[in-house]
Enzyme design. Structure first.
Site, PDB file in Angstrom:
ATOM      1  N   LYS A   1      -5.849  10.104  13.848  1.00 47.61           N
ATOM      2  CA  LYS A   1      -5.173   9.832  12.632  1.00 47.61           C
ATOM      3  C   LYS A   1      -4.637  10.948  12.160  1.00 47.61           C
ATOM      4  O   LYS A   1      -5.102  12.312  12.368  1.00 47.61           O
ATOM      5  CB  LYS A   1      -6.215   9.431  11.878  1.00 47.61           C
ATOM      6  CG  LYS A   1      -5.759   8.392  10.498  1.00 47.61           C
ATOM      7  CD  LYS A   1      -5.647   6.998  10.744  1.00 47.61           C
ATOM      8  CE  LYS A   1      -4.937   6.209   9.913  1.00 47.61           C
ATOM      9  NZ  LYS A   1      -5.039   4.927  10.044  1.00 47.61           N
ATOM     10  N   ASP A  26       1.126   4.570   8.512  1.00 54.29           N
ATOM     11  CA  ASP A  26      -0.023   3.986   7.842  1.00 54.29           C
ATOM     12  C   ASP A  26       0.406   4.036   6.100  1.00 54.29           C
ATOM     13  O   ASP A  26       1.478   3.867   5.904  1.00 54.29           O
ATOM     14  CB  ASP A  26      -0.996   4.979   7.909  1.00 54.29           C
ATOM     15  CG  ASP A  26      -2.521   4.534   7.389  1.00 54.29           C
ATOM     16  OD1 ASP A  26      -3.024   3.324   7.830  1.00 54.29           O
ATOM     17  OD2 ASP A  26      -3.117   5.093   6.575  1.00 54.29           O
TER      18      ASP A  26
HETATM   19  P1  NAD Z   1       0.757   0.228   1.571  1.00 49.69           P
HETATM   20  O1  NAD Z   1       1.021   1.572   0.948  1.00 49.69           O
HETATM   21  O2  NAD Z   1       2.149  -0.562   2.073  1.00 49.69           O
HETATM   22  O3  NAD Z   1       0.060  -0.767   0.444  1.00 49.69           O
HETATM   23  C1  NAD Z   1      -0.970  -0.253  -0.212  1.00 49.69           C
HETATM   24  C2  NAD Z   1      -0.812  -1.067  -1.923  1.00 49.69           C
HETATM   25  O4  NAD Z   1      -2.132  -0.754  -2.253  1.00 49.69           O
HETATM   26  C3  NAD Z   1       0.344  -0.500  -2.441  1.00 49.69           C
HETATM   27  O5  NAD Z   1       1.004  -1.717  -2.851  1.00 49.69           O
HETATM   28  C4  NAD Z   1      -0.432   0.336  -3.451  1.00 49.69           C
HETATM   29  O6  NAD Z   1       0.209   0.310  -4.685  1.00 49.69           O
HETATM   30  C5  NAD Z   1      -1.835  -0.472  -3.477  1.00 49.69           C
HETATM   31  N1  NAD Z   1      -2.804   0.468  -4.086  1.00 49.69           N
HETATM   32  C6  NAD Z   1      -3.105   1.677  -4.008  1.00 49.69           C
HETATM   33  N2  NAD Z   1      -4.202   1.924  -4.603  1.00 49.69           N
HETATM   34  C7  NAD Z   1      -4.551   1.116  -5.208  1.00 49.69           C
HETATM   35  C8  NAD Z   1      -5.362   0.706  -6.423  1.00 49.69           C
HETATM   36  N3  NAD Z   1      -6.382   1.458  -6.479  1.00 49.69           N
HETATM   37  N4  NAD Z   1      -5.568  -0.585  -6.674  1.00 49.69           N
HETATM   38  C9  NAD Z   1      -4.747  -1.707  -6.619  1.00 49.69           C
HETATM   39  N5  NAD Z   1      -3.769  -1.346  -5.659  1.00 49.69           N
HETATM   40  C10 NAD Z   1      -3.741  -0.251  -5.015  1.00 49.69           C
HETATM   41  O7  NAD Z   1      -0.164   0.309   2.663  1.00 49.69           O
HETATM   42  P2  NAD Z   1      -0.462  -0.611   3.917  1.00 49.69           P
HETATM   43  O8  NAD Z   1       0.252  -0.034   5.134  1.00 49.69           O
HETATM   44  O9  NAD Z   1      -0.354  -1.983   3.444  1.00 49.69           O
HETATM   45  O10 NAD Z   1      -1.997  -0.097   4.049  1.00 49.69           O
HETATM   46  C11 NAD Z   1      -3.031  -0.614   3.209  1.00 49.69           C
HETATM   47  C12 NAD Z   1      -4.373  -0.618   4.031  1.00 49.69           C
HETATM   48  O11 NAD Z   1      -4.443  -1.079   5.300  1.00 49.69           O
HETATM   49  C13 NAD Z   1      -4.871   0.958   4.125  1.00 49.69           C
HETATM   50  O12 NAD Z   1      -6.079   1.206   4.252  1.00 49.69           O
HETATM   51  C14 NAD Z   1      -4.357   0.935   5.597  1.00 49.69           C
HETATM   52  O13 NAD Z   1      -4.889   2.235   6.187  1.00 49.69           O
HETATM   53  C15 NAD Z   1      -4.783  -0.105   6.314  1.00 49.69           C
HETATM   54  N6  NAD Z   1      -3.996  -0.507   7.367  1.00 49.69           N
HETATM   55  C16 NAD Z   1      -2.681  -0.592   7.541  1.00 49.69           C
HETATM   56  C17 NAD Z   1      -1.989  -1.059   8.672  1.00 49.69           C
HETATM   57  C18 NAD Z   1      -0.399  -1.092   8.784  1.00 49.69           C
HETATM   58  O14 NAD Z   1      -0.126  -1.430  10.005  1.00 49.69           O
HETATM   59  N7  NAD Z   1       0.052  -0.958   7.906  1.00 49.69           N
HETATM   60  C19 NAD Z   1      -2.777  -1.249   9.753  1.00 49.69           C
HETATM   61  C20 NAD Z   1      -4.364  -1.258   9.720  1.00 49.69           C
HETATM   62  C21 NAD Z   1      -4.764  -0.828   8.480  1.00 49.69           C
END
Ligand code: NAD
Length: 426
Positions: free
Chosen positions: A106, A146
């Protein structure tokens, strides 16, 4: 706010317990409890106003037992090395659980990407790659997007890396745009996988997904795509929270409309323009967590369900779209209530599964198309759920395993243990 264990401390607790419950040698814990290598970097970037800012970044290479290190890069103002190590350990387990030929890694840069101009964002991205270039390659360590990073950033990073190596190396990062070396499923793969998992779990415990009420916390890449496919599979998305606030409609929110509003506004602030009849709006960033629903998908960041609010969660099933959304204390409270929690290392594996498929396409310079990728993704996710449920039934009666998280960890550790044994590490 009560004092809780850090994300890493909690991951290590579950790992230790799973090694014991699974009957693996203690050495397995000793090896997996530490990352193999940690790189800390500083990235000097000339900002648009002429000032020089030096950003802090990391790349954690947790385990290479099963293959090259694999895991995303996060751009976020609150990243720290300890969380990055916990996320890298999570990747090792996730990749093992899904049968991928990858170890775990990571990376992170301490930066708020929403405060940068496009030029500054590009310079930070290229600077990060120059800093970690000696330790990555398409068969050594393969980062991906991510939180806070996206396909455009992946292409800048590959471009920079390819200049350093003097040849095109598309397989060194996954999550690229489909029009340049990416797989068309990757942009929605994590959310799609979350929806498939929720559907399979609902089939087992609630007689099917049709008409079930779902709440989504975090409407970014994972949350919006999970909402889109859950809605296509017949569920009703009744609550969505993100930083601008919460939308709630007991008759169901129109997911495509919300996605359009976010796209049009260039960010989640667009959600607040939603105005379908019967919808209420609040400024709360967390109301979706407490909505009266069957399924809750936390899809924002770590620790959002914690000791202070777990008692307010009404969902029967939690499918962890985000990494580490439920703290150790919250899990205890929810376990007592009988809430089923499907852990992140299984529920959100869709992204890395398609990253793997994209990487295979890149290494052979041959792309097989969306349909084939989707079919492979769905098969792996369904098989993962079946293995989880069957193993839970077996281990909870024979080994005192309590949670699906412990079960998933045992399955992941089993494969890592066999690899390390074969390689002569233990
Ligand atoms: P992203 O940045 O696209 O979306 C995250 C969303 O959460 C944003 O819209 C943000 O405004 C919102 N957010 C952040 N803090 C917040 C809070 N305190 N309250 C409410 N909303 C809040 O990110 P993503 O890629 O969708 O990733 C989200 C999660 O999924 C992370 O934990 C990431 O590690 C995990 N993840 C992502 C992927 C991927 O392929 N993108 C894969 C596996 C895991």
């Amino acid at each position: 706010m009560g004092e809780e264990k850090s994300y890493l401390a909690w991951m290590l607790d579950v790992l230790k317990r799973s090694v014991e419950l699974g009957g693996f040698p203690e050495e397995v814990y000793h090896i997996l409890s530490k990352p193999e290598r940690v790189l800390a970097v500083s990235i000097p970037v000339r900002m648009d106003n002429g000032k020089l800012v030096v950003f802090e970044g990391y790349r954690v290479q947790h385990s290479s037992a099963l293959g090259p290190y694999k895991g995303g890069v996060r751009f976020h103002p609150e990243v720290d090395l300890e969380t990055d190590i916990a996320l890298a350990l999570g990747m090792t387990l996730k990749n093992s659980l899904s049968g991928l030929p990858y170890g775990g890694g990571k990376g992170a840069v301490k930066v708020d990407p929403t405060k940068l101009s496009p030029g500054e964002l590009e310079r930070v991205s290229r600077g990060y790659v120059r800093a970690i270039a000696p330790l990555i390659d398409d068969e050594l360590d393969i980062p991906a997007p991510d939180v806070g990073t996206n396909p455009q950033i992946m292409i800048w990073m590959i471009d920079e890396y390819s200049k350093i190596r003097g040849r095109n190396v598309p397989g060194v990062f996954t999550g690229k745009p489909p029009e340049l070396w990416g797989d068309p499923v990757r942009p929605y793969s994590t959310g799609y996988g979350v929806a498939v998992v929720a559907r399979e779990i609902a089939n087992r415990f609630l007689g099917g997904l049709e008409g079930l009420r779902v709440a989504i916390h975090g409407f970014g890449n994972v949350g919006s795509n999970a909402a889109r496919f859950l809605s296509k599979f017949g569920a009703k998305i009744v609550a969505v929270s993100d930083l601008p606030g919460t939308l709630y409609n007991p008759n169901g929110l129109d997911v495509e409309k919300m996605i359009q509003l976010v796209q049009r506004a260039g960010g989640v602030k667009g959600l607040m323009e939603y105005s379908e009849p019967g919808t209420s709006k609040t400024a709360s960033t967390e109301d979706a967590l407490y909505a009266d629903v069957d399924i809750l998908v936390p899809a924002s960041i770590e620790n959002v369900i914690n000791i202070n609010n777990a008692h307010k969660v009404k969902a029967k099933i939690i499918v962890e779209g985000a990494n580490g959304p439920t703290t150790a204390d919250a899990e205890k409270i929810l376990y007592e209530k009988g809430t089923i929690i499907i852990p992140d290392i299984l529920a959100n594996a869709g992204g890395v599964i398609v990253s793997y498929l994209e990487w295979v396409e890149n290494l052979q310079w041959f792309w097989w198309g969306e349909e084939e990728t989707l079919k492979r993704l769905e098969n792996i996710m369904i098989n993962n759920v079946k293995r989880l449920l069957a193993s839970y039934d077996k281990y909870s009666s024979s080994r005192g395993v309590k949670t699906y998280r412990e079960t998933a960890f045992i399955l992941a550790v089993e494969r890592l243990y066999r690899a390390m044994k074969l390689r002569g590490w233990i």
